[in-house]
Design a protein around this motif. Structure first.
Motif, PDB file in Angstrom:
ATOM      1  N   ASP A  21      -2.715 -51.226 -11.221  1.00 19.42           N
ATOM      2  CA  ASP A  21      -2.893 -51.528  -9.799  1.00 19.42           C
ATOM      3  C   ASP A  21      -1.542 -51.958  -9.212  1.00 19.42           C
ATOM      4  OD1 ASP A  21      -4.769 -52.378  -7.461  1.00 19.42           O
ATOM      5  OD2 ASP A  21      -3.512 -54.149  -7.845  1.00 19.42           O
ATOM      6  N   ALA A  22      -1.170 -51.388  -8.079  1.00 16.70           N
ATOM      7  CA  ALA A  22       0.145 -51.663  -7.483  1.00 16.70           C
ATOM      8  C   ALA A  22       0.335 -53.148  -7.171  1.00 16.70           C
ATOM      9  CB  ALA A  22       0.328 -50.824  -6.219  1.00 16.70           C
TER      10      ALA A  22
ATOM     11  N   ARG B  57      15.799 -55.710 -15.849  1.00 14.24           N
ATOM     12  CA  ARG B  57      15.723 -54.422 -15.154  1.00 14.24           C
ATOM     13  C   ARG B  57      14.852 -53.432 -15.931  1.00 14.24           C
ATOM     14  NH1 ARG B  57      17.315 -49.766 -15.847  1.00 14.24           N
ATOM     15  NH2 ARG B  57      18.720 -50.192 -17.575  1.00 14.24           N
ATOM     16  N   ARG B  58      15.043 -53.388 -17.247  1.00 17.11           N
ATOM     17  CA  ARG B  58      14.256 -52.471 -18.075  1.00 17.11           C
ATOM     18  C   ARG B  58      12.763 -52.806 -18.015  1.00 17.11           C
ATOM     19  NH1 ARG B  58      15.112 -50.604 -23.271  1.00 17.11           N
ATOM     20  NH2 ARG B  58      14.393 -52.582 -24.036  1.00 17.11           N
ATOM     21  N   LEU B  59      12.423 -54.083 -18.133  1.00 17.88           N
ATOM     22  CA  LEU B  59      11.017 -54.474 -18.121  1.00 17.88           C
ATOM     23  C   LEU B  59      10.365 -54.152 -16.781  1.00 17.88           C
ATOM     24  CD1 LEU B  59       8.606 -55.663 -19.569  1.00 17.88           C
ATOM     25  CD2 LEU B  59       9.420 -57.951 -18.928  1.00 17.88           C
ATOM     26  N   VAL B  60      11.048 -54.451 -15.697  1.00 20.42           N
ATOM     27  CA  VAL B  60      10.512 -54.111 -14.369  1.00 20.42           C
ATOM     28  C   VAL B  60      10.307 -52.598 -14.259  1.00 20.42           C
ATOM     29  CG1 VAL B  60      11.103 -54.020 -11.902  1.00 20.42           C
ATOM     30  CG2 VAL B  60      11.372 -56.164 -13.187  1.00 20.42           C
ATOM     31  N   GLY B  61      11.264 -51.826 -14.744  1.00 20.11           N
ATOM     32  CA  GLY B  61      11.138 -50.366 -14.705  1.00 20.11           C
ATOM     33  C   GLY B  61       9.942 -49.870 -15.509  1.00 20.11           C
TER      34      GLY B  61
ATOM     35  N   GLN C  78       2.705 -46.455 -11.935  1.00 17.61           N
ATOM     36  CA  GLN C  78       2.755 -45.168 -11.240  1.00 17.61           C
ATOM     37  C   GLN C  78       2.047 -44.054 -12.008  1.00 17.61           C
ATOM     38  OE1 GLN C  78       6.969 -44.897 -10.622  1.00 17.61           O
ATOM     39  NE2 GLN C  78       6.952 -46.421  -8.987  1.00 17.61           N
ATOM     40  N   LEU C  79       2.141 -44.078 -13.328  1.00 14.03           N
ATOM     41  CA  LEU C  79       1.438 -43.072 -14.127  1.00 14.03           C
ATOM     42  C   LEU C  79      -0.076 -43.262 -14.023  1.00 14.03           C
ATOM     43  CD1 LEU C  79       3.638 -42.914 -17.351  1.00 14.03           C
ATOM     44  CD2 LEU C  79       3.292 -41.084 -15.664  1.00 14.03           C
ATOM     45  N   GLY C  80      -0.506 -44.508 -13.970  1.00 14.78           N
ATOM     46  CA  GLY C  80      -1.913 -44.817 -13.758  1.00 14.78           C
ATOM     47  C   GLY C  80      -2.763 -44.777 -15.011  1.00 14.78           C
ATOM     48  N   ALA C  81      -3.971 -45.276 -14.869  1.00  8.70           N
ATOM     49  CA  ALA C  81      -4.905 -45.407 -15.989  1.00  8.70           C
ATOM     50  C   ALA C  81      -5.224 -44.072 -16.634  1.00  8.70           C
ATOM     51  CB  ALA C  81      -6.181 -46.104 -15.509  1.00  8.70           C
TER      52      ALA C  81
END
Length: 151
Positions: A6-7, A101-105, A112-115
């Protein structure tokens, strides 16, 4: 439990991570904040950068699926000072900004890929997992360590 797909919930994790600073100290445990961020990245590396990690052999995978899986992918939160599997141990200091930065990415990519992208996806250690099990694993791990560092 939050939904990493969820965004709004994903942004909540990112906001919590962004409240960390290089000298944030843990409320328990031995990791430094940069080590914790690198440690949290390993879960995502096993999905997005599997070449960095050795897959467990068939006997180890059987043991993990039989005795560990339900604790990792279930709803119950991890207790403080839970043991860390050897492949998740981080030694030495890491670059705080880079690990952050890596973890946030990784969190953004997962959301974004989603369930649907995770439903039935093979886990390194536990075999095929349902999207809800992936969510539980990601969410519990993030909550555990962000709470450990007071955010």
């Amino acid at each position: 439990m939050e939904n990493v797909f969820d965004a709004k919930d994903a942004q909540n994790y990112i906001d919590r991570i962004n409240r960390l600073v290089e000298d944030t100290h843990g409320l328990w445990g031995k990791m430094t904040v940069d080590q914790m961020l690198a440690h949290c990245c390993i879960t995502y590396e096993m999905v997005y950068e599997p070449e960095k990690h050795k897959k467990p052999g068939s006997i180890a995978k059987f043991i993990l699926k039989t005795f560990v899986k339900s604790k990792v992918v279930g709803e119950k939160a991890y207790p403080r000072d839970s043991p860390t599997a050897p492949q998740f141990l981080v030694s030495g200091r890491k670059n705080f900004d880079e690990e952050k930065r890596r973890l946030v990415g990784f969190i953004q990519k997962t959301q974004q890929l989603g369930a649907d992208a995770f439903d039935g996806k093979e886990s390194f250690s536990f075999g095929k997992l349902k999207a809800q099990e992936w969510n539980n694993m990601f969410a519990k791990h993030l909550n555990h360590h962000l709470s450990q560092f007071g955010v």
